[in-house]
Write a protein that holds these residues in place. Sequence first.
Motif, PDB file in Angstrom:
ATOM      1  N   UNK A   1       0.826  -1.107   0.014  1.00 22.24           N
ATOM      2  CA  UNK A   1      -0.224   0.042   0.056  1.00 22.24           C
ATOM      3  C   UNK A   1       0.918   1.251   0.185  1.00 22.24           C
ATOM      4  N   UNK A   2       0.273   2.589  -0.423  1.00 21.56           N
ATOM      5  CA  UNK A   2       0.760   3.667  -0.372  1.00 21.56           C
ATOM      6  C   UNK A   2       0.041   4.650  -0.188  1.00 21.56           C
ATOM      7  N   UNK A   3       0.505   5.948   0.080  1.00 20.51           N
ATOM      8  CA  UNK A   3      -0.463   7.030   0.118  1.00 20.51           C
ATOM      9  C   UNK A   3      -0.998   7.327  -1.062  1.00 20.51           C
ATOM     10  N   UNK A   4      -2.142   7.620  -1.380  1.00 23.54           N
ATOM     11  CA  UNK A   4      -2.632   7.733  -2.977  1.00 23.54           C
ATOM     12  C   UNK A   4      -3.220   6.581  -3.393  1.00 23.54           C
ATOM     13  N   UNK A   5      -3.299   5.426  -2.859  1.00 19.74           N
ATOM     14  CA  UNK A   5      -3.337   4.107  -3.526  1.00 19.74           C
ATOM     15  C   UNK A   5      -2.249   3.294  -4.205  1.00 19.74           C
ATOM     16  N   UNK A   6      -2.359   2.098  -4.685  1.00 23.83           N
ATOM     17  CA  UNK A   6      -1.598   1.364  -5.393  1.00 23.83           C
ATOM     18  C   UNK A   6      -1.959   1.310  -6.640  1.00 23.83           C
TER      19      UNK A   6
END
Length: 162
Positions: free
Chosen positions: A50-55
């Motif tokens: 996962x990451x900020x803003x979506x994958x």
Amino acid sequence: MSSSQRPGADATVSAVSAGVTGPLAELGLDVEAVELTPAGKRRVLRIAVDKDGGVTLDDVAAATRAINDVVDSSDALGEQPFTLEVTSRGVDRPLALPRHWRRNRSRLVKVTLVDDTVVTGRIGESDEDRVTLDVDGSAREVPYADVKKALVQIEFNRKDRD
């Protein structure tokens, strides 16, 4: 992180997790789960990121290459064949870390508190210790320490999207 019930599987999952965390962090990705399960004569290594803003699909492709490089250069999985699956975190996983709350801001969440009270509200501001939920127009501050379980609710006809 989880694994099958086979002896040594936990150590394998830990070794893989430790090996991929750094390279995935360089790609801006967090490792959310590592699972190793038997599938006939093979095993399935499933890694959620996962990451900020979506994958994005590009993120998954880059993560797959990085994970393959790590696994190929280590003996963590041994000689038994495996299938690698790289996925995004998914909405079905409980919110367990402050970053999960931050990444789901404005989403509807059902929270079961440690006293078994259930609260449903929209995620507002959050920090490392607590989240503010909009519960029927009223702000309710909830410390993470009071949360037993929290799941994002699926909304098909939401009218007030940001």
